[in-house]
Motif scaffolding. Structure first.
Motif, PDB file in Angstrom:
ATOM      1  N   PRO A   8      45.691  35.301   3.596  1.00  0.00           N
ATOM      2  CA  PRO A   8      44.839  35.840   4.466  1.00  0.00           C
ATOM      3  C   PRO A   8      43.377  35.831   4.036  1.00  0.00           C
ATOM      4  O   PRO A   8      43.029  36.694   3.222  1.00  0.00           O
ATOM      5  CB  PRO A   8      45.776  37.356   4.974  1.00  0.00           C
ATOM      6  N   LEU A   9      42.487  35.353   5.155  1.00  0.00           N
ATOM      7  CA  LEU A   9      41.020  35.841   4.904  1.00  0.00           C
ATOM      8  C   LEU A   9      40.633  37.006   5.347  1.00  0.00           C
ATOM      9  O   LEU A   9      39.731  37.497   5.068  1.00  0.00           O
ATOM     10  CB  LEU A   9      40.138  34.599   5.518  1.00  0.00           C
ATOM     11  N   ASN A  62      42.344  24.525   9.615  1.00  0.00           N
ATOM     12  CA  ASN A  62      43.091  24.739  10.774  1.00  0.00           C
ATOM     13  C   ASN A  62      43.655  25.888  10.491  1.00  0.00           C
ATOM     14  O   ASN A  62      44.706  26.287  10.317  1.00  0.00           O
ATOM     15  CB  ASN A  62      44.356  23.435  10.661  1.00  0.00           C
ATOM     16  N   GLY A  63      42.813  27.262  10.691  1.00  0.00           N
ATOM     17  CA  GLY A  63      43.137  28.444  10.590  1.00  0.00           C
ATOM     18  C   GLY A  63      44.175  28.653  11.571  1.00  0.00           C
ATOM     19  O   GLY A  63      43.943  28.347  12.682  1.00  0.00           O
ATOM     20  N   ALA A  64      45.029  29.892  11.467  1.00  0.00           N
ATOM     21  CA  ALA A  64      45.826  30.602  12.347  1.00  0.00           C
ATOM     22  C   ALA A  64      45.857  31.843  12.206  1.00  0.00           C
ATOM     23  O   ALA A  64      45.231  32.537  11.158  1.00  0.00           O
ATOM     24  CB  ALA A  64      47.198  30.128  12.054  1.00  0.00           C
ATOM     25  N   PHE A 114      44.660  33.053   8.482  1.00  0.00           N
ATOM     26  CA  PHE A 114      44.918  32.072   7.286  1.00  0.00           C
ATOM     27  C   PHE A 114      45.000  30.735   7.444  1.00  0.00           C
ATOM     28  O   PHE A 114      45.162  30.393   8.883  1.00  0.00           O
ATOM     29  CB  PHE A 114      46.122  32.373   6.793  1.00  0.00           C
ATOM     30  N   ALA A 115      45.044  29.825   6.579  1.00  0.00           N
ATOM     31  CA  ALA A 115      44.986  28.382   6.711  1.00  0.00           C
ATOM     32  C   ALA A 115      46.553  27.826   6.060  1.00  0.00           C
ATOM     33  O   ALA A 115      46.793  28.514   4.985  1.00  0.00           O
ATOM     34  CB  ALA A 115      43.916  27.751   6.024  1.00  0.00           C
ATOM     35  N   ARG A 116      47.243  27.526   6.917  1.00  0.00           N
ATOM     36  CA  ARG A 116      48.518  27.023   6.381  1.00  0.00           C
ATOM     37  C   ARG A 116      48.394  25.895   5.447  1.00  0.00           C
ATOM     38  O   ARG A 116      49.175  25.806   4.508  1.00  0.00           O
ATOM     39  CB  ARG A 116      49.368  26.310   7.665  1.00  0.00           C
ATOM     40  N   ARG A 117      47.493  24.971   5.516  1.00  0.00           N
ATOM     41  CA  ARG A 117      47.563  24.127   4.422  1.00  0.00           C
ATOM     42  C   ARG A 117      45.721  23.934   4.166  1.00  0.00           C
ATOM     43  O   ARG A 117      44.943  24.082   5.180  1.00  0.00           O
ATOM     44  CB  ARG A 117      47.960  22.841   4.978  1.00  0.00           C
TER      45      ARG A 117
END
Length: 499
Positions: free
Chosen positions: A144-145, A354-356, A68-71
């Motif tokens: 979540p992607l 900025n995906g995590a 997912f990306a936080r922002r």
């Protein structure tokens, strides 16, 4: 044999080529990537953690990680998920060759690793499940992607590659979707970013993501042919200058080019855009030339396009030169006479997504990260999207065991497992209240659906963007869709120690 002197020969790539793995000194200076390299295209700590998991006998514990990306990047109201096809390709081909294992052993970084670590790598195959939102779907921060559910070591070691492909293609697809949204459906958009992309591999992914997000064509010949498309482009100023110098004039350069590519679009701003347009108008009026378009790459594009339109009515005008969605919006507001754009640098570069990729559950135990500014939500999650009259009203982030109200788990058009036919979601969401977005796309390491066509993904992208409120599609200071946490998820956060 010391690491400094060791080298191993990698297996043939299927076409008789050999390359060298080296643990001491750089021997493969070409640094190209083949699909059999993918498992080593990872960060070292993925492998050191795997060795630790093996030593602690945890490697086969069932684990779930979510990407997912936080922002969102600044001034982005949404992201367009992209890169799933390449992620699934990677997982299907995941394995370590004997030469790769020998190369790792020769580093001596793993001298204290259990012997079972090497056996695990030698027998490696991805055997997990993957849930993902379909490519072309709009998503928002902390949604979540993709989720990987697999033995712990497998879910861990694939992190780097999954982040690489989904982060980059999602960025490009989002930029492309914003450009298409501003330009409108009738404007031709061409991907010209190969020379500015961050690597040759990135240029291929950028071309794919742009096409899947609604661009008409790419100038990248390799990407176009691999994707079953015809490449598109015009010429560079160097051709005009070279032929004008050798053959006498810009007009002669144009004539020479049309000798081999009759009627092809011409680049007219090398010397004097208006003078070139006048000369072409004379030839068109006399019937000596057919012209599919002209491209302007510099100057006041609004003013020049209007003057060229007067001289060459009916001839498509293309603009290029470090353009982006903001410039396109400015041109439209100023009444520019531009029919298409060549978009490169500002499309294939920019602030990254900025995906995590974080662990959310292991052996049925929800887990969460509590780091300041980087806290995560525990448990396996689902996105439930609410619609009203075909427009997105909001998202609810809940747990997988929750149920959405409305039409149920029909998906956003990934397709039928039996036929691969793409469903059209548009008619189904007009009066629905909630739609679950994450779909099961891989089971026990096997794809459930055939790869989608770029046309199908582009159609989904267009519909997904069109379904967003206007304030979410704004180019500056957009208002993102509200994402609420379900009561069940909030309760789990509290139980896990986050509240």
């Amino acid at each position: 044999m010391s690491a400094a002197n060791w080298s191993g020969v990698r297996d043939c790539d299927g076409e008789g080529h050999l390359s060298v793995w080296s643990a001491g000194g750089l021997e493969d200076q070409e640094l190209t990537i083949a699909s059999d390299d993918y498992s080593l295209l990872t960060d070292l700590y993925q492998l050191t953690m795997t060795a630790c998991y093996v030593g602690e006998q945890l490697e086969n514990q069932r684990a779930s990680f979510e990407l997912f990306a936080r922002r969102l990047p600044a001034d982005f109201g949404y992201l367009i998920a992209m890169g799933l096809a390449q992620a699934l390709d990677y997982l299907e081909k995941f394995r370590f060759s004997p030469a790769q294992i020998e190369a790792l052993q020769a580093t001596h970084l793993f001298d204290q690793a259990p012997e079972r670590f090497w056996n695990l790598l030698a027998e490696a195959r991805f055997t997990g499940d993957v849930w993902a939102v379909p490519e072309g779907t709009a998503i928002f921060a902390n949604e979540p992607l993709l989720r990987v559910e697999a033995p712990l070591w497998q879910a861990q070691v694939v992190e780097t590659y999954l982040l690489n492909t989904l982060n980059y293609q999602t960025l490009i697809a989002t930029r492309a979707a914003r450009m298409r949204d501003v330009a409108g459906t009738q404007t031709t958009l061409l991907e010209f970013g190969t020379r500015r992309a961050f690597s040759p591999q990135a240029s291929l992914w950028a071309a794919r993501a742009a096409l899947a997000a609604g661009f008409n064509a790419t100038s990248n010949v390799l990407a176009a042919l691999k994707l079953g498309r015809k490449p598109s482009g015009t010429m560079a100023h160097s051709l005009v200058m070279a032929l004008a110098a050798m053959e006498g004039s810009e007009a002669e350069a144009f004539t020479a080019f049309h000798r081999y590519f009759p009627g092809a679009p011409l680049l007219i701003d090398t010397y004097d855009t208006i003078a070139a347009a006048r000369q072409l108008a004379t030839q068109l009026e006399s019937g000596r030339m057919h012209l599919a378009g002209v491209r302007i790459d510099s100057g006041d594009l609004v003013s020049l396009s209007k003057q060229v339109r007067e001289l060459l009515p009916g001839v498509p005008i293309f603009a290029s030169g470090d353009l982006d969605e903001y410039r396109i919006a400015e041109f439209k507001a100023a009444g520019a006479e531009i029919d298409g754009y060549g978009l490169g640098t500002q499309l294939v570069t920019g602030v990254p997504v900025n995906g995590a990729y974080k662990l959310v559950e292991i052996s049925g135990i929800p887990v969460m990260k509590k780091s300041t500014g980087k806290a995560t939500y525990p448990g396996r999650k689902q996105i439930f999207r609410r619609y009203g009259d075909g427009v997105v009203q909001g998202d609810r982030l809940g747990l997988v065991e929750e149920e959405g109200s409305g039409i149920g788990n029909w998906g956003l058009g990934i397709g039928s497992q039996e036929t691969g036919e793409i469903q059209n979601p548009k008619s189904k969401i007009q009066n629905s209240s909630e739609v679950p977005l994450l779909q099961l796309v891989m089971k026990e390491g096997q794809r459930l659906y055939p790869p989608e066509s770029l046309e199908a993904i582009a159609q989904r992208t267009a519909h997904s963007v069109a379904s967003l409120p206007a304030v979410t599609r704004e180019l500056r200071q957009p208002t993102s869709i509200p994402v609420e946490l379900s009561p069940a998820l909030l309760s789990l956060i509290a139980k896990t120690g986050g509240g």
